[in-house]
Design a protein around this motif. Structure first.
Motif, mmCIF file in Angstrom:
data_model
loop_
_atom_site.group_PDB
_atom_site.id
_atom_site.type_symbol
_atom_site.label_atom_id
_atom_site.label_comp_id
_atom_site.label_asym_id
_atom_site.label_seq_id
_atom_site.Cartn_x
_atom_site.Cartn_y
_atom_site.Cartn_z
ATOM 1 N N THR A 33 2.106 46.261 4.689
ATOM 2 C CA THR A 33 2.290 47.729 5.404
ATOM 3 C C THR A 33 3.171 48.576 4.676
ATOM 4 O OG1 THR A 33 1.317 46.797 7.375
ATOM 5 C CG2 THR A 33 2.355 49.001 7.445
ATOM 6 N N PRO A 34 2.871 49.738 3.942
ATOM 7 C CA PRO A 34 4.083 50.585 3.412
ATOM 8 C C PRO A 34 4.576 51.362 4.608
ATOM 9 C CG PRO A 34 1.630 51.572 3.227
ATOM 10 C CD PRO A 34 1.608 50.304 3.781
ATOM 11 N N THR A 35 5.902 51.885 4.215
ATOM 12 C CA THR A 35 6.358 52.641 5.219
ATOM 13 C C THR A 35 6.991 54.074 4.313
ATOM 14 O OG1 THR A 35 8.680 51.964 4.412
ATOM 15 C CG2 THR A 35 7.683 50.780 6.323
ATOM 16 N N TRP A 36 7.195 55.110 5.139
ATOM 17 C CA TRP A 36 7.460 56.511 4.511
ATOM 18 C C TRP A 36 8.958 56.823 4.666
ATOM 19 C CZ3 TRP A 36 3.119 57.807 2.403
ATOM 20 C CH2 TRP A 36 1.740 57.466 3.027
ATOM 21 N N PRO A 37 9.454 56.652 3.362
ATOM 22 C CA PRO A 37 10.886 56.865 3.382
ATOM 23 C C PRO A 37 11.504 58.052 3.920
ATOM 24 C CG PRO A 37 10.102 56.705 1.277
ATOM 25 C CD PRO A 37 9.002 56.243 2.376
ATOM 26 N N GLN A 38 10.483 58.974 3.922
ATOM 27 C CA GLN A 38 11.329 60.643 4.215
ATOM 28 C C GLN A 38 11.247 60.439 5.893
ATOM 29 O OE1 GLN A 38 8.244 59.914 2.914
ATOM 30 N NE2 GLN A 38 6.822 61.209 3.559
ATOM 31 N N ILE A 39 10.711 59.780 6.331
ATOM 32 C CA ILE A 39 10.670 59.632 7.914
ATOM 33 C C ILE A 39 11.684 58.609 8.597
ATOM 34 C CG2 ILE A 39 9.193 59.297 9.952
ATOM 35 C CD1 ILE A 39 6.773 60.459 8.349
ATOM 36 N N PRO A 40 12.465 58.972 9.483
ATOM 37 C CA PRO A 40 13.495 57.867 10.128
ATOM 38 C C PRO A 40 12.671 56.993 10.586
ATOM 39 C CG PRO A 40 13.547 60.075 11.595
ATOM 40 C CD PRO A 40 12.636 60.372 10.201
ATOM 41 N N SER A 41 13.327 55.565 10.305
ATOM 42 C CA SER A 41 12.777 54.335 10.935
ATOM 43 C C SER A 41 12.635 54.285 12.329
ATOM 44 C CB SER A 41 13.401 53.002 10.220
ATOM 45 O OG SER A 41 14.682 53.028 10.970
ATOM 46 N N TRP A 42 13.378 55.062 13.227
ATOM 47 C CA TRP A 42 13.227 54.790 14.849
ATOM 48 C C TRP A 42 12.015 55.676 15.139
ATOM 49 C CZ3 TRP A 42 13.435 59.565 16.454
ATOM 50 C CH2 TRP A 42 14.341 60.886 15.733
ATOM 51 N N PHE A 43 11.302 56.306 14.316
ATOM 52 C CA PHE A 43 10.052 57.220 14.688
ATOM 53 C C PHE A 43 8.884 56.258 14.118
ATOM 54 C CE2 PHE A 43 7.246 60.636 13.231
ATOM 55 C CZ PHE A 43 6.620 60.789 14.495
ATOM 56 N N TRP A 44 7.789 56.239 15.288
ATOM 57 C CA TRP A 44 6.798 55.336 14.961
ATOM 58 C C TRP A 44 5.926 55.982 13.640
ATOM 59 C CZ3 TRP A 44 2.337 58.108 15.024
ATOM 60 C CH2 TRP A 44 2.141 59.544 15.605
ATOM 61 N N ALA A 45 5.971 57.227 13.217
ATOM 62 C CA ALA A 45 5.208 57.614 12.105
ATOM 63 C C ALA A 45 5.777 57.000 10.785
ATOM 64 C CB ALA A 45 5.085 58.999 11.768
ATOM 65 N N SER A 46 7.092 56.576 10.827
ATOM 66 C CA SER A 46 7.562 56.006 9.624
ATOM 67 C C SER A 46 6.753 54.759 9.044
ATOM 68 C CB SER A 46 8.883 55.419 9.847
ATOM 69 O OG SER A 46 9.093 54.469 10.790
ATOM 70 N N LEU A 47 6.089 53.976 9.896
ATOM 71 C CA LEU A 47 4.950 52.947 9.643
ATOM 72 C C LEU A 47 3.598 53.554 9.455
ATOM 73 C CD1 LEU A 47 5.794 49.968 9.527
ATOM 74 C CD2 LEU A 47 4.735 49.718 11.501
ATOM 75 N N ASP A 80 21.395 68.211 8.481
ATOM 76 C CA ASP A 80 20.592 67.656 7.331
ATOM 77 C C ASP A 80 20.442 66.040 7.685
ATOM 78 O OD1 ASP A 80 20.259 70.350 6.150
ATOM 79 O OD2 ASP A 80 21.994 70.022 5.280
ATOM 80 N N SER A 81 20.465 65.354 8.638
ATOM 81 C CA SER A 81 20.587 64.074 8.813
ATOM 82 C C SER A 81 19.377 63.817 10.155
ATOM 83 C CB SER A 81 21.855 63.273 9.463
ATOM 84 O OG SER A 81 21.680 62.103 9.859
ATOM 85 N N HIS A 82 18.535 62.909 9.715
ATOM 86 C CA HIS A 82 17.628 62.252 10.767
ATOM 87 C C HIS A 82 18.219 61.005 11.376
ATOM 88 C CE1 HIS A 82 14.311 64.168 8.134
ATOM 89 N NE2 HIS A 82 15.146 65.101 8.930
ATOM 90 N N ALA A 83 19.395 60.604 11.437
ATOM 91 C CA ALA A 83 19.943 59.690 11.930
ATOM 92 C C ALA A 83 20.107 59.528 13.484
ATOM 93 C CB ALA A 83 21.297 59.120 11.593
ATOM 94 N N VAL A 178 25.445 51.759 9.555
ATOM 95 C CA VAL A 178 24.124 52.216 9.449
ATOM 96 C C VAL A 178 23.063 51.042 9.368
ATOM 97 C CG1 VAL A 178 22.737 53.650 7.848
ATOM 98 C CG2 VAL A 178 25.240 54.147 8.366
ATOM 99 N N PHE A 179 21.961 51.268 10.024
ATOM 100 C CA PHE A 179 20.964 50.256 10.202
ATOM 101 C C PHE A 179 19.508 50.973 9.906
ATOM 102 C CE2 PHE A 179 24.379 48.657 12.353
ATOM 103 C CZ PHE A 179 24.410 47.261 12.377
ATOM 104 N N ARG A 180 18.668 50.125 9.872
ATOM 105 C CA ARG A 180 17.124 50.531 9.912
ATOM 106 C C ARG A 180 16.378 49.831 10.995
ATOM 107 N NH1 ARG A 180 12.861 49.783 4.705
ATOM 108 N NH2 ARG A 180 11.117 50.830 5.882
ATOM 109 N N ARG A 181 15.762 50.212 11.664
ATOM 110 C CA ARG A 181 14.739 49.681 12.736
ATOM 111 C C ARG A 181 13.851 48.807 12.362
ATOM 112 N NH1 ARG A 181 10.231 49.766 15.715
ATOM 113 N NH2 ARG A 181 10.410 49.728 18.052
ATOM 114 N N VAL A 182 13.565 47.725 12.497
ATOM 115 C CA VAL A 182 12.679 46.570 12.123
ATOM 116 C C VAL A 182 11.684 46.226 13.211
ATOM 117 C CG1 VAL A 182 13.905 46.026 9.975
ATOM 118 C CG2 VAL A 182 14.111 44.633 11.953
ATOM 119 N N ILE A 227 21.084 54.775 13.217
ATOM 120 C CA ILE A 227 19.727 54.425 12.860
ATOM 121 C C ILE A 227 19.207 55.308 11.897
ATOM 122 C CG2 ILE A 227 17.532 53.412 13.254
ATOM 123 C CD1 ILE A 227 18.717 52.405 16.155
ATOM 124 N N VAL A 228 18.940 55.185 10.779
ATOM 125 C CA VAL A 228 18.174 56.067 9.819
ATOM 126 C C VAL A 228 16.649 55.683 9.410
ATOM 127 C CG1 VAL A 228 20.495 56.525 8.838
ATOM 128 C CG2 VAL A 228 18.931 54.960 7.851
#
Length: 228
Positions: A33-47, A80-83, A178-182, A227-228
Motif C-alpha cells: 500500500t503506497p503512502t502520500w509523503p506530503q500528507i502527515p502520517s497521523w492523518f488517515w488520507a496519508s494511506l 510550515d509544519s504538519h507535525a 520525531v516519529f511516524r505513525r504506523v 508525529i509527522v
C-alpha cells in the motif's frame, strides 16, 4: 458551528479520537500500500487504502466514556509544519517479549496478538507498508522485528481494562523525538483494573528510552514527542 481547527479532514477539538484509525482488512495481495509523503502520517488520507476507526470507541450503552491519557495533543504548532506534538506515556514493549508467559500470535497480515503475562492481550493493527517492511518471512520473526523497532503512546482507556495506543516508528534523521505513525494497539488488561491513570504501568516500559527519542521529559513518565 465548530470552534476547532479543520486539519486535513479532521477537527482539532476531537483529534484524540480522530487518530484511532487503522488500515482496513484484508490487505490487498498484489502490491504494498503506497503512502502520500506530503500528507502527515497521523492523518488517515496519508494511506492510499481503505481505513476504519476503532469500534471500541464508538458510542454505545455498554461502555463508559473514554478517559484521555495524553497530557496534550497539539497539531501543527510550528509554522510550515504538519507535525502533531504529544505529551504522554511514551513506552517500549520490547523487553516484555522475553517474559516466559509471553506468546506471539499473528491473526492476519498486519494484525498481531501478543499474550503477555505482564500486560494482558495486546492487539496490534499496523499498516501494510510497515508490516511488509519488517524483517523475516514468518509471523513470529516479523512480530519480534516490530517489537524491536516501535514505540507506543497511550491515548485512551475505557471500562478500566482497555487501553488504546498509537504505534510509532522513530525517524532519527528527522530530528530528536520525531516519529511516524504506523498503526494502533489495544491493550486488554487482565491483571487488575486501572484506577486513575496509566502512568505507573507505563513506567515499567520506559527504562531504556534514551534522550534521542524524546524532546522533553517531566521526570514522572510523560514525554514530549512529534508525529509527522
Amino acid at each position: 458551528m465548530r470552534e476547532g481547527q479543520y486539519l486535513f479532514g479532521q477537527w482539532s477539538d476531537d483529534l484524540h479520537l480522530g487518530l484511532l484509525w487503522s488500515q482496513a482488512h484484508p490487505f490487498p495481495s498484489s502490491t504494498k500500500t503506497p503512502t502520500w509523503p506530503q500528507i502527515p502520517s497521523w492523518f488517515w488520507a496519508s494511506l492510499n487504502a481503505p481505513v476504519a476507526w476503532s469500534e471500541e470507541y464508538q458510542p454505545s450503552d455498554r461502555h463508559t466514556n473514554p478517559r484521555q491519557l495524553c497530557k496534550s495533543i497539539k497539531p501543527m504548532t510550528q509554522p510550515d509544519s504538519h507535525a502533531t506534538t504529544l505529551v504522554g506515556n511514551l513506552m517500549r514493549l520490547r523487553d516484555d517479549v522475553q517474559h516466559q508467559e509471553t506468546r506471539l500470535i499473528s491473526k492476519a497480515a498486519g494484525r498481531i496478538e501478543i499474550y503477555s503475562g505482564a500486560l494482558g492481550r495486546c492487539d496490534f493493527e499496523v499498516d501494510q507498508w510497515y508490516f511488509d517492511s519488517l524483517e523475516g518471512k514468518d509471523d513470529e520473526t516479523k512480530t519480534r522485528s516490530m517489537l524491536r523497532t516501535v514505540f507506543v503512546i497511550p491515548l485512551f482507556h475505557r471500562d478500566s481494562q482497555l487501553v488504546t495506543c498509537l504505534v510509532l516508528l522513530p525517524l532519527p534523521t528527522s530530528g530528536r523525538g520525531v516519529f511516524r505513525r504506523v498503526g494502533i494497539l489495544h491493550i486488554h488488561i487482565i491483571s487488575g483494573r486501572l484506577r486513575s491513570d496509566f502512568t505507573p504501568m507505563a513506567q515499567e516500559y520506559q527504562k531504556d528510552i534514551t534522550e534521542n527519542f524524546y524532546q522533553d521529559c517531566d521526570g514522572e513518565g510523560f514525554y514530549k514527542i512529534s508525529i509527522v
